[in-house]
Design an enzyme around this catalytic site. Structure first.
Site, PDB file in Angstrom:
ATOM      1  CB  SER A 199      49.985  42.567  36.823  1.00 14.37           C
ATOM      2  OG  SER A 199      49.172  42.984  36.871  1.00 14.37           O
ATOM      3  CG  HIS A 254      48.444  38.461  36.512  1.00 15.47           C
ATOM      4  ND1 HIS A 254      47.711  37.249  37.045  1.00 15.47           N
ATOM      5  CD2 HIS A 254      47.632  39.488  36.943  1.00 15.47           C
ATOM      6  CE1 HIS A 254      46.930  37.215  38.144  1.00 15.47           C
ATOM      7  NE2 HIS A 254      46.741  39.080  38.048  1.00 15.47           N
ATOM      8  CG  ASP A 310      45.031  42.141  37.316  1.00 11.49           C
ATOM      9  OD1 ASP A 310      44.677  41.101  37.840  1.00 11.49           O
ATOM     10  OD2 ASP A 310      46.354  42.595  37.228  1.00 11.49           O
ATOM     11  CG  MET A 368      40.050  44.876  37.830  1.00 13.09           C
ATOM     12  SD  MET A 368      40.813  46.045  38.684  1.00 13.09           S
ATOM     13  CE  MET A 368      42.369  45.177  39.065  1.00 13.09           C
ATOM     14  CG  HIS A 399      43.198  38.077  38.828  1.00 12.29           C
ATOM     15  ND1 HIS A 399      43.803  38.793  39.745  1.00 12.29           N
ATOM     16  CD2 HIS A 399      42.084  37.475  39.559  1.00 12.29           C
ATOM     17  CE1 HIS A 399      43.280  39.047  41.008  1.00 12.29           C
ATOM     18  NE2 HIS A 399      42.239  38.096  40.890  1.00 12.29           N
ATOM     19  CG  MET A 457      39.916  40.635  40.507  1.00 13.14           C
ATOM     20  SD  MET A 457      41.298  41.636  40.438  1.00 13.14           S
ATOM     21  CE  MET A 457      41.955  41.638  39.060  1.00 13.14           C
ATOM     22  CG  MET A 497      43.378  38.130  45.906  1.00 12.33           C
ATOM     23  SD  MET A 497      43.828  38.398  44.221  1.00 12.33           S
ATOM     24  CE  MET A 497      44.587  40.362  44.659  1.00 12.33           C
ATOM     25  CG  ASP A 521      47.709  39.241  41.871  1.00  9.43           C
ATOM     26  OD1 ASP A 521      48.318  40.365  41.866  1.00  9.43           O
ATOM     27  OD2 ASP A 521      46.642  39.287  41.301  1.00  9.43           O
TER      28      ASP A 521
END
Ligand code: DX5
Ligand code: ZN
Length: 221
Positions: A8, A31, A33, A35, A64, A66, A135, A173
């Site tokens: 990540s 990965h 993320d 957000m 991913h 979020m 998660m 994760d």
């Protein structure tokens, strides 16, 4: 079941993302993320950065999301260059439609569950997915301790995947490290996200290899 490692970049130096991506080119995935400061209390990056990362590395991108409203945004991440797009079950209005759009655009479709979200209501949706992300922390930040209380959910999910004979990857994760990866593998995970455990190491590429070996040793037994 083959083991895959997805470092990540949340734990990388955001001012040097291209170099940080290259530092883990032996990994299966990178990965990423995303957000939005609404679905989680943190803000990271979006489509333009994914587009640039795509050009900076040959490693496939595992995005991913979020974010709120993945129904609107998820397909655009495929266009930006993601090979796998994960949306959160809690944020999705029409998860089947999102998964089909992601696949239709040519990427792997994946759905994530926060710690308090059970897998059971989604049993019938599993054939629509290429990966399920459990998660093992509350999403939002790297560096949090692994939640052992998630191990039963990983086991129940693995049992459902086997029961239906699906080729579905099971990703974990949050807090995945040399101390916790074997427990995750024993419970049935086969795709492992690791931020701090990779980018916090002196040699990130060596950390990826060591994590892979640990998980593979569990699967061999
Ligand atoms: C957090 C992110 C994770 C995070 C994991 O919400 O989804 O991918 O980077 O970081 P570590 O491995 O440090 O727990
Ligand atoms: Zn993540």
């Amino acid at each position: 079941m083959s083991v895959q490692i997805s470092p990540s970049i949340l734990s990388a130096d955001f001012a040097r993302l291209a170099d940080e991506a290259k530092a883990v080119e032996g990994a299966d995935w990178l990965h990423v993320d995303v957000m939005d400061n609404h679905f989680v209390p943190n803000l990271t990056l979006g489509l333009p950065v994914v587009e640039s990362l795509r050009k900076a590395t040959g490693t496939p991108l595992d995005c991913h999301l979020m974010i709120e409203d993945p129904d609107r945004w998820a397909p655009a991440y495929v266009e930006a260059g993601a090979s796998s797009v994960t949306f959160h079950a809690e944020a999705a209005r029409a998860p089947v439609r999102i998964a089909r759009e992601i696949r239709h655009k040519g990427a792997r479709a994946s759905m994530a569950l926060r710690p308090a979200t059970p897998i059971e209501p989604y049993e019938d949706l599993l054939p629509e997915l290429d990966m399920l992300l459990i998660m093992t922390i509350e999403p939002g930040f790297g560096g949090q301790p692994f939640l052992d209380i998630m191990l039963p959910k990983i086991r129940r999910t693995r049992a459902l995947i086997d029961k239906h004979g699906l080729e579905l990857w099971l990703q974990v994760d949050g807090g995945v490290s040399a101390e916790t990866i074997e427990r995750c593998a024993e419970a049935g995970a086969d795709n492992f996200v690791a931020g701090t455990a990779v980018y916090g190491a002196d040699d990130p590429a060596a950390a990826v290899r060591a994590l892979r070996e640990q998980a593979a040793a569990v699967h061999r037994h």
